[in-house]
Scaffold this active site. Structure first.
Site, mmCIF file in Angstrom:
data_model
loop_
_atom_site.group_PDB
_atom_site.id
_atom_site.type_symbol
_atom_site.label_atom_id
_atom_site.label_comp_id
_atom_site.label_asym_id
_atom_site.label_seq_id
_atom_site.Cartn_x
_atom_site.Cartn_y
_atom_site.Cartn_z
ATOM 1 N N HIS A 1 0.711 -1.269 0.130
ATOM 2 C CA HIS A 1 0.108 -0.138 0.103
ATOM 3 C C HIS A 1 0.904 1.234 0.099
ATOM 4 O O HIS A 1 1.926 1.306 0.819
ATOM 5 C CB HIS A 1 -0.805 -0.108 1.242
ATOM 6 C CG HIS A 1 -1.939 1.063 1.217
ATOM 7 N ND1 HIS A 1 -1.695 2.467 1.578
ATOM 8 C CD2 HIS A 1 -3.412 1.010 0.915
ATOM 9 C CE1 HIS A 1 -3.078 3.130 1.521
ATOM 10 N NE2 HIS A 1 -3.990 2.140 1.059
ATOM 11 N N CYS B 1 -3.938 2.370 -4.728
ATOM 12 C CA CYS B 1 -4.711 3.038 -3.856
ATOM 13 C C CYS B 1 -4.988 4.525 -4.383
ATOM 14 O O CYS B 1 -3.796 5.390 -4.349
ATOM 15 C CB CYS B 1 -4.314 3.099 -2.303
ATOM 16 S SG CYS B 1 -5.468 4.220 -1.487
ATOM 17 N N HIS C 1 -7.883 0.017 -4.271
ATOM 18 C CA HIS C 1 -8.446 0.686 -3.549
ATOM 19 C C HIS C 1 -9.266 2.108 -4.304
ATOM 20 O O HIS C 1 -8.239 2.943 -4.694
ATOM 21 C CB HIS C 1 -7.829 1.512 -2.315
ATOM 22 C CG HIS C 1 -7.277 0.496 -1.383
ATOM 23 N ND1 HIS C 1 -6.628 0.789 -0.261
ATOM 24 C CD2 HIS C 1 -7.751 -0.889 -1.179
ATOM 25 C CE1 HIS C 1 -6.526 -0.360 0.498
ATOM 26 N NE2 HIS C 1 -7.220 -1.169 -0.121
ATOM 27 N N ASP D 1 -13.215 2.681 -0.724
ATOM 28 C CA ASP D 1 -12.470 3.052 0.548
ATOM 29 C C ASP D 1 -13.052 4.382 1.040
ATOM 30 O O ASP D 1 -13.970 5.150 0.544
ATOM 31 C CB ASP D 1 -10.934 3.358 0.035
ATOM 32 C CG ASP D 1 -9.940 3.023 0.850
ATOM 33 O OD1 ASP D 1 -10.486 2.784 2.146
ATOM 34 O OD2 ASP D 1 -8.539 3.314 0.667
ATOM 35 N N HIS D 2 -12.415 4.539 2.334
ATOM 36 C CA HIS D 2 -12.916 5.706 2.985
ATOM 37 C C HIS D 2 -14.278 6.356 2.397
ATOM 38 O O HIS D 2 -14.150 7.401 1.508
ATOM 39 C CB HIS D 2 -11.931 6.988 3.292
ATOM 40 C CG HIS D 2 -10.405 6.202 3.709
ATOM 41 N ND1 HIS D 2 -9.430 7.058 3.588
ATOM 42 C CD2 HIS D 2 -10.213 5.112 4.188
ATOM 43 C CE1 HIS D 2 -8.450 6.272 4.340
ATOM 44 N NE2 HIS D 2 -9.049 5.218 4.736
ATOM 45 N N TYR E 1 -15.229 4.293 7.578
ATOM 46 C CA TYR E 1 -15.468 2.992 7.546
ATOM 47 C C TYR E 1 -16.917 2.665 7.609
ATOM 48 O O TYR E 1 -17.414 1.715 8.308
ATOM 49 C CB TYR E 1 -14.629 1.965 8.138
ATOM 50 C CG TYR E 1 -13.165 1.871 7.456
ATOM 51 C CD1 TYR E 1 -13.266 1.126 6.222
ATOM 52 C CD2 TYR E 1 -11.979 2.787 7.694
ATOM 53 C CE1 TYR E 1 -12.130 1.018 5.409
ATOM 54 C CE2 TYR E 1 -10.911 2.800 6.782
ATOM 55 C CZ TYR E 1 -10.992 1.890 5.761
ATOM 56 O OH TYR E 1 -9.963 1.890 5.084
HETATM 57 C C1 DNO Z 1 -6.758 2.983 5.428
HETATM 58 C C2 DNO Z 1 -5.844 1.959 4.719
HETATM 59 C C3 DNO Z 1 -4.760 1.711 5.298
HETATM 60 C C4 DNO Z 1 -4.184 0.443 4.501
HETATM 61 C C5 DNO Z 1 -3.174 0.102 5.294
HETATM 62 C C6 DNO Z 1 -2.373 -1.168 4.344
HETATM 63 O O1 DNO Z 1 -8.001 3.195 5.412
HETATM 64 O O2 DNO Z 1 -6.106 2.321 3.151
HETATM 65 O O3 DNO Z 1 -4.710 1.653 6.651
HETATM 66 O O4 DNO Z 1 -5.160 -0.352 5.366
HETATM 67 O O5 DNO Z 1 -2.185 1.151 5.127
HETATM 68 O O6 DNO Z 1 -1.586 -1.748 4.919
#
Ligand code: DNO
Length: 347
Positions: A198, A236, A263, A308-309, A322
């Site tokens: 990531h 991501c 992501h 994501d987020h 989340y």
């Molecule tokens: C945040 C995530 C990160 C991710 C880690 C992967 O929401 O994208 O916390 O899980 O960095 O190791």
């Protein structure tokens, strides 16, 4: 594309039965949370996650994250033992059908934001990063915390850890990453797992600590450490895209064969090194996610994707980034993007 959703295990306020009702949802992304970072995950804990997912008609094939212990990143005396534990975790995850393991090599903090609940004009709340606010933050004061951080450190331990990190330059961090990959990638290959690093989030140094996975140059260097399909990245979009200098679709193009996990989320730039997390659709943020998806589809992408987020909307309370509702809207949007791109590619 296999659409997935992050699930924090049985204490997650978002239930598996709710996740399963999101259209086209194929599986969850999760991790064992009851074992300290660095230790070997009990088979029963992995089995319990898989069973819970499958009872709800969901697959469990992606782990996010197997955390890399700070001693490995720092190249400490205990690193060889901890790397062996990491390898053992991969073997066990392989036994349970895990195909992708997401991890990161960020110092201490994982992802960082200055505000977990910035109110947007529409009344929703979101995560944001204001450069000036972060400059004023002191991580050694003990008053900072984020949902992604390891909370197990005392204030004193945290202070000492940060001191050690401050003496580490980025070349040493690269060489510790290289040592880690040389040990772990052959085991991942054997276990049928693709490792997906990531990016550092945000993709620039913070608090004077080195951060190395920040854009195309660093990915190029990372994948060349060991040339294996198991040595891949998590694309991501929001993390890479936080830096205006990163062209996320160009990253997707260049590293298409090394992207097992995506992501997909948006950010809106608000100034120099500043942004907030916008709703997923391209029009709401600064990133063109259709462009990214088209590029992935052109290269026959068949990996895992998750929204994501999300923002907090419709009065939902929960773990910042989340909740259920906005991430579910993100998932619906992702379905639309892929359907359009795949049909366009076909005809
Ligand atoms: C945040 C995530 C990160 C991710 C880690 C992967 O929401 O994208 O916390 O899980 O960095 O190791």
């Amino acid at each position: 594309m296999k659409l997935t959703f992050r699930w924090y295990g049985k204490n997650d306020p978002v239930s598996l039965s709710a996740i399963r009702q999101i259209p086209n949802m194929s599986g969850v992304v999760s991790a064992v949370y009851d074992t300290p970072p660095g230790e070997v995950w009990p088979r029963e804990s992995i089995a319990a996650l898989k069973q819970a997912a499958e009872q709800n008609g969901l697959a469990f094939e992606v782990v996010e994250s197997v955390p890399v212990h700070e001693e490995i990143k720092l190249g400490g005396a205990d690193a060889p033992r901890l790397i062996e534990n990491y390898c053992e975790n991969l073997r066990r995850l392989g036994e349970f059908g895990i195909r992708v393991v997401c991890y990161n090599f960020m110092p201490v903090f994982d992802w960082l934001r200055s505000d977990l609940s910035k109110e947007l004009e529409d009344g929703s709340n979101t995560l944001s990063y204001e450069y000036q606010d972060v400059l004023a933050m002191n991580p050694a004061s003990g008053s900072l915390s984020l949902p992604g951080w390891d909370e197990s450190y005392t204030m004193d331990e945290m202070r000492r850890l940060i001191e050690r990190w401050r003496t580490l330059d980025s070349e040493t961090l690269w060489s510790n990453l290289s040592e880690f990959l040389h040990a772990v990638i052959p085991v991942a290959e054997e276990a049928g797992i693709k490792m997906a690093i990531h990016p550092d989030d945000p993709p620039w140094g913070i608090f004077g600590l080195p951060r190395i996975i920040t854009g195309a140059d660093s990915i190029r260097r990372m994948v060349s450490i060991t040339d294996s399909p198991s040595n891949g990245i998590t694309l991501c979009t929001g993390s890479y895209g936080a830096n205006l200098a990163n062209d996320v679709a160009a990253i997707a193009e260049e590293f298409a064969d090394r992207i097992p996990f995506v992501h997909l989320r948006n950010v809106r730039h608000t100034g120099d090194h500043s942004f907030f997390e916008a709703p997923h659709p391209s029009r709401c943020g600064s990133l063109d996610l259709y462009d990214v998806v088209k590029t992935l589809v052109k290269h026959g992408f068949n990996g895992y994707v998750r929204p994501d987020h999300g923002r907090m909307i419709w009065g939902e309370q929960g773990k910042p980034g989340y909740g259920l509702f906005d991430r579910a809207l993100g998932a619906a949007y992702i379905n639309g993007l892929f359907e359009a791109a795949e049909k366009e590619e076909k005809y």
